[in-house]
Every structure is written in C-alpha cells, then in structure tokens.
Design an enzyme around this catalytic site. Structure first.
Site, PDB file in Angstrom:
ATOM      1  CG  HIS A   1      15.442  55.843  -5.912  1.00  0.00           C
ATOM      2  ND1 HIS A   1      14.323  56.638  -6.038  1.00  0.00           N
ATOM      3  CD2 HIS A   1      15.166  54.703  -6.590  1.00  0.00           C
ATOM      4  CE1 HIS A   1      13.424  55.998  -6.765  1.00  0.00           C
ATOM      5  NE2 HIS A   1      13.905  54.823  -7.114  1.00  0.00           N
ATOM      6  N   GLY A   2      18.351  56.934  -2.437  1.00  0.00           N
ATOM      7  CA  GLY A   2      19.654  56.810  -1.792  1.00  0.00           C
ATOM      8  C   GLY A   2      20.135  58.112  -1.205  1.00  0.00           C
TER       9      GLY A   2
END
Lengths: 476, 315
Positions: free
Chosen positions: A322-323
């Site tokens: 996701h990041g």
C-alpha cells in the site's frame, strides 16, 4: 485522468461510441490507444515505465511457454525481477534510503547514497501486480502465452482498471478482448447505473467525509480525542466509498462495453470477523496475495507456527504494497496479528460465547461480532491514515483519553458529513439484509426507477464535492 | 400510439437507448431548473450569514471606506473604529478563505455601482502563493455568475470546464443548502449581530494552539494571482481610490523566503501604493492574548489593530 472529472465524461462518451461503431477487429486497437491517452493524462513520460514491463513480460510469457525445466523458472524470475525492480526503484528506493540514513546516523555516519527525485507513477502497484499474475499463470500452465503484443499490452493497460484495479487475472480478462460484444440495452444500462452509484460514493460521500478527516488528521496537535474518534469513524467510510466507488466506476465502464471485471468489494463493514473482512474488502488484491504468495508459502498445509507466520507475513507485505511508509507496515502487521490472534483463540472464544449465552441470541451475537470487527478495522485505519508513526501514536493516545471538545468547522459541513454516512448505511443495510426488497433502481415502475436515478444525480449536484482530490488508491 | 412506437423502437437497442436517454435528460433538466431556481431565490433572500454579507458587499454597500481580504481582514478590521478616525462610512467585505481572485471580483462588482473613496486591502503572507484551495474557494462567487458578467472571466479560472458545469442551475448552489436555510431564519439574524461585515472572534489562543505555530510549507508564486493583484491595484489607481495594502499581524514569525510578501510589496511600490507590513509587529508577535489562533486576532487584538490603522490612515 480522474474518473470524477468532466474530462473523463467526454473521454468515456467518445471511446464508448467509437467502440460500438468500429468493426470488431479494430476495437482492441481503439481500447489500447485510448488507454494510452488515459494514462498519459497523468504524467505522460511514465508510459515508458509501463512499456518497459510490458515488453519484458510479453517476451517472458512466450519464452516460459516454449521452454521446459529450469529455463521456465529462469524466465519467470527475470520477469518477476523486472516488475519488482520497477516497484523497488520508484516506490521503495527513497523509503529504504531514508531508513538507511536514520540507521547510519545512529552510528554517526553520513549516508553516501543519493535520494531520487521522482514521482511515483500512478497506479504502479496495480498494473505491476496484474502483469506479474500473467507470467505466473503462464508458468503454472493455467494461461497460454499471448502472441498478439497489442492485446497483451491492452491486458495490462485496459483503462477502466489501469490505475486502481480490480487487479485482474489473465484467464478472466485476456480472452474477453477477442470476444464480440454487441450493444445490449440491459447491459449498457446496468453498467451506467453502476458508474453513477460509484460516482455518488466518491463525489458525494468520500470527498465530503475527506473534508472533516483531513482537517483533523492533518493537524493532529490541534485536536482532541473525540474529534479523532469521529474522524477515524468517518475515514472508515471515506476510504470505503473512495475505493469501492472507483471500482464501481471501473467495473461499470467496462460493463457498458461488454467486459466483465471481478467484484472488488462486498459490503465489508458487515463482516463478522477480520477474516471475513478480507474476503469482502479489496477482493482482487486479497485473492492475488492468497493465490501467489500465501499458497506458495504453504498456506495452512504446514505446521501451526508456520501457518501463523505465513498469515502474518502476507499481511505485512500487503501493508508494504500500500505504501512506502512505516504506517502502512504497521497497518498490515495489525491485520496479520488480528487474524493470527483470532485463529489462536477461537476455541477459547467459542467457550466464552457459550458461557455468556450470547450465542443463543443470534442477532445480538451477530451485531456484537460486526461491531467488534468494525472497531478493530477502525483502529488499524488510524495507522493507515496518519501522516507518520508518531502522529498515529499521538492520535491513539488522544482517543484513549476520549476528551473533547468536538471539532467542527461549520454546522453545514458536519450536517452534510453525518447525512452522507447515514445515507450510505441505509443503502448498505438494504443491500445486505433486504436484497430484492424496497428496490428503487430496479423497480418495475418506470417512474420510481427514473426518479431514483434522477434523485441520485440531483443529490450529486447539490452535495457533491466537485473540487475533491484524486482517488486515495491512485498513490499505491 | 406511444406504446406502439416504443415497442417498435425497442427492436433497435441503440435507438431505444438514445430515446430513453433523451427522456431522462429532459427529466434531469426540468428538476435541475426547478430546484436551481428555488435555491437561487432563497440564496438572495438571506438576511444573515456569510453569503448574505457577500451579496450585501457586491450589490448594496455604499460605504466610502472598504476593507478587502480573507478571514484575516474579516476578523481584524472593525468598521466602527475605523469610522471614528476616517469620519466616513466603512464596511468590511472580507470573507473566510477568500483569495485575491475574490477581492478582484467583488471590487469589479462594486465599481459597477459606485466608487468608494478609500480601500484597505489585507494581504496575507501566502496571498500570491500557488494553492489549489484558492481556486476551490472561488465557489463563493458562483451564485453571482449569472447576473455579474464582469466577474465571469475570474470564475472561469477555476477550471477549463467551469462554463459547462455552470449550465446546471443547481451547481452554483452546491453545498450551500444548509447555509441558505439558516440564512433565511430570523433566529440567525438575531443571533448574529451585524458589525458592518466585521465578525469578532471571542476566544483566546489556548495552550494546544500555541504548541503548533508552524506555517504551511511555502509554495511558489501563482502567476494568475500576481496578475489579479496587479489588476486590483490598477483598478483602484484608475478609479482614483486611495488604496492601502496592509499585512496585518500574525502570532508568530514567518518561516521561508517570504516570496509572496516581497512580491506584493514590490508591485505596490511599482504602482506608487502604500504597503504597511505589521506581520511581525512587536506589539502583537507572540502576544497570544490578542489572538484566537495563529493567524487571527481576537476582538481585543482587532480593537488595538484597528486603532493603529485608523491613526495611520489619518496621517
């Protein structure tokens, strides 16, 4: 190009009209050109990165199919390295370098490795994962290698799901580019309805909630516990409407042309536990991790400690997907921990339920389970939304104090925000528990049906946030 | 007859679809027109609230001294105090979140009706910086698009599709329904005393606010804002209005290069217009009793500052 823009409306109308006007054999080419245009509307030069992975994976697919034994594995590894390499450079390089700098500073050493001044290409993780699923499926023998370079490129670049999924499998999507789809009234209307609902979720609900959430989360030292609790509650619905809204528009746009994309959300906040939540939330990613990582690690057909490890590591990687930030890693780890904890304590919890007698009142038991799962999910969302780890812990400590006052900018903003959540909950409740009843959008009466769509559009004009930002998941 | 035609059209799905789409478009058009007209009516019948203040500023005020600016102007300049010094009527046309585009639009509307004698333009530290929010906040001008052709080019800066969006009658009143309802209620007028546009802030900065005095990260100059600022200055000059640009006090010292402030001062100087900088004035800096938050003076601070400005204007 953002789905919630006038630019997209023009694009969609032109591409869809041309799609039905052109002869079948030219349609894939139209979709490929329009997908390139769609992607280049963000940062044009990044199409070269996409082009690089497309070329590698196209040839890797053919070579894997032609080869046998070790060579097959070799070509697969080449393809995976290329894809993960692109992700590593563009998404994780500066994050890793940042942590290295921090570590070296502890020993008084300067980090000699320079930082890269680059923007993360939009939707990189999505199309990289879709590309990887192609070579893995060819390697596993579940999918024949695609010989038409244009059609393979379209598989990676198909504009409805290019930048935020659903992450498709080649078996589900590739063959559809060769299918002849005629104009079907019911299908076209169904697709448009889904797009309208997705737009409503994004523009009316998600972007409206974002105003309150951003005000609180972006100024964490100016707010108190109750405001944080409220903002976290709103964020749960914001991210759901933002992402599922995008998916609905994507699935709807593809549906209008005849393509069937996989379902990505299934009312996740009605889940009775975290395991069920992950079967209803971002389904295309959850199944990707299950099919290509969890099962490859042995799944649950291993010793119990190893099984727990497999679960935990899959969620940790999902967080990292996701990041490039510790907040996402903690978010992933929390979800992994929830699952392992739930499995490890299942027998004990069953006993406790029997002792308390709650299992004899099914509706109460179910409500309690749904609320527990929701609260646990919200707790994890704090880490997902916070700008950094220290702010996340500050927010958690403030929520624990649960003190006031409650922040609100104006009565108007808070009224709209609350109204949005109520509207969503009513619709979701109806869809979850009263399917087929009180139907407005599919009502037999044409006046009710038309007025339902019209009401949705009027609310969109009245309450939509037209200056809202891009979709949250574009950054992943 | 109609059903026979419909069943005949049904055999051709594309035609059937376009026919239904047309019917639906007509329905939407009618609803949009009806609801939009209703909102328009009630928007302009408001008797209190910030939307009423904008309408009053653009269409009714005839004060000789006007104060332009954002929330800082709105909360920092007390017309009653300024009137004592200038011996002329004063009105505060400042509005929360307004940028130089808003100031220019209101000035253009006012100049269509009359020419004020003097104007104070409150200039923020970030006035000319590139910020998306400045364009978003121009939504406050949308209800005036139809009747004020002089401001259309400014509103169209919001996006290249603004004209298309404005084909809808509802769109200009987007997100305003609750404010319109409240603005039409008599209890709200009684609740909110009208201080000639000025809105007093009664609270004092608390310890939580003091801890976070960091300014937003400095952004580059926005050329459209610079142009709008120049145009504002030129309009005042051409209309023989005595313009004073003022950067009112902040609770804290600025970080960064201050490119916006320096550019504002430079352009004012080029046009022979006085620019008063009180942003780091020793009377106010770190004097948290006079502030509600890091950017806004409370009524005590506003009283002191208005006196300073009043004295300065009479010199």
């Amino acid at each position: 190009m953002l789905f919630n823009s006038i630019h997209f409306i023009f694009f969609f109308v032109i591409v869809t009209t041309l799609y039905f006007v052109l002869p079948y054999r030219l349609r894939w080419f139209l979709l490929l050109v329009s997908s390139c245009y769609f992607y280049m509307a963000f940062v044009p030069v990044y199409i070269l990165i996409l082009g690089f992975t497309i070329v590698i994976d196209y040839f890797a697919g053919i070579l894997i199919e032609k080869s046998e034994g070790r060579k097959r594995k070799f070509y697969l590894i080449i393809s995976l390295i290329a894809n993960i390499g692109v992700l590593a450079v563009f998404k994780y390089y500066n994050f890793i370098n940042d942590n290295l700098t921090f570590l070296l500073q502890e020993f008084g050493i300067d980090n000699p490795i320079p930082y890269l001044s680059i923007l993360l290409p939009i939707g990189l993780s999505f199309h990289t994962f879709q590309a990887m699923s192609y070579t893995i499926e060819v390697y596993r023998g579940h999918q024949a290698a695609e010989r038409n370079f244009g059609i393979y490129s379209l598989y990676v670049m198909f504009y409805p799901q290019l930048v935020a999924g659903p992450i498709e499998r080649p078996q589900n999507l590739l063959y559809q580019f060769r299918k002849k789809f005629d104009f079907d009234y019911d299908r076209v209307v169904d697709g448009l309805k889904l797009m309208l609902w997705g737009m409503f979720k994004k523009v009316v609900i998600a972007d409206r909630l974002a105003i309150y959430v951003d005000s609180v989360y972006n100024n964490p030292y100016q707010h108190h516990g109750i405001s944080f609790a409220l903002a976290t509650f709103f964020f749960a619905f914001q991210i759901y409407c933002d992402f599922s809204g995008y998916s609905d528009i994507a699935i709807g746009a593809a549906r209008v042309m005849g393509f069937k994309l996989m379902t990505n959300f299934n009312r996740p906040y009605f889940s009775r536990n975290i395991s069920e939540f992950w079967k209803r939330w971002h389904i295309s990613l959850s199944t990707w991790f299950k099919d290509y990582l969890y099962i490859s690690l042995g799944g649950n057909k291993v010793s119990i400690p190893r099984w727990y490890f497999n679960l935990f590591i899959v969620f940790l990687i999902s967080g990292l997907w996701h990041g490039a930030n510790w907040t996402f890693i903690i978010w992933g780890a929390l979800n992994g921990f929830y699952l392992v904890f739930a499995i490890a304590t299942r027998k004990f919890r069953d006993k406790l339920n029997k002792l308390s007698g709650i299992d004899r009142v099914p509706w109460l038991n179910q409500t309690f389970q749904i609320l527990t799962a929701f609260v646990l999910t919200c707790f994890a969302w704090i880490f997902f939304r916070a700008n950094n780890v220290s702010e996340a812990f500050h927010i958690v400590s403030e929520i624990a104090k649960f003190n006031g006052p409650v922040f609100y900018d104006s009565i108007s903003v808070i009224s709209f925000t609350v109204l949005c959540v109520v509207m969503l909950l009513l619709v979701e409740l109806k869809m979850e528990y009263y399917k087929g009843k009180f139907s407005f959008f599919n009502n037999r009466n044409v006046i009710v049906r038309y007025m339902s769509y019209a009401t949705l559009i009027i609310i969109l004009l009245l309450m939509g946030v037209f200056d809202g930002g891009q979709f949250i998941y574009f950054q992943f | 007859m109609f059903s026979r035609t419909l069943s005949r059209v049904k055999k051709y799905p594309v035609v059937y679809f376009l026919f239904k789409l047309f019917l639906f478009a007509v329905l939407i058009f009618m609803l949009d027109y009806g609801i939009g007209s209703l909102l328009r009516h009630f928007y302009f019948t408001q008797k209190s609230g910030f939307q009423y203040l904008t309408t009053y500023s653009m269409e009714q005020t005839e004060a000789k001294l006007l104060v332009f600016g954002s929330s800082r102007a709105n909360h920092h300049y007390i017309p009653d105090t300024l009137e004592k010094y200038s011996n002329s009527s004063c009105y505060n046309v400042g509005r929360n979140g307004a940028s130089v585009f808003y100031h220019l639009a209101v000035l253009k509307s006012i100049l269509k009706r009359y020419t004020p004698e003097a104007i104070i333009l409150d200039f923020t530290r970030i006035e000319l910086e590139e910020r998306a929010s400045s364009y978003e906040r121009m939504a406050a001008l949308l209800p005036y698009y139809k009747d004020h052709p002089e401001i259309r080019s400014i509103i169209e800066l919001r996006s290249k599709y603004e004209r298309i969006k404005l084909l809808s009658e509802i769109y200009p009143y987007n997100s305003t329904i609750f404010s319109i309802i409240v603005g039409n209620m008599t209890f709200n007028k009684k609740r909110k005393e009208d201080f000639k546009g000025y809105v007093p802030l009664k609270t004092t900065m608390d310890s939580l606010g003091k801890g976070v005095l960091k300014e937003e990260k400095e952004a580059g100059l926005d050329s459209l804002k610079v142009n709008a600022y120049r145009e504002f200055l030129l309009l005042c000059k051409e209309s023989n209005i005595k313009l004073t640009v003022v950067c009112s006090p902040y609770a804290y010292k600025a970080e960064g290069s201050g490119v916006s402030l320096l550019t504002g001062q430079k352009i004012a100087k080029e046009n022979g217009i006085e620019f008063l900088n009180y942003s780091e004035d020793s009377k106010f800096i770190n004097n948290f009793n006079l502030f509600t938050d890091k950017n806004h003076l409370n009524y005590k601070g506003a009283e002191i500052f208005s006196q300073i400005i009043g004295e300065r204007l009479t010199k």
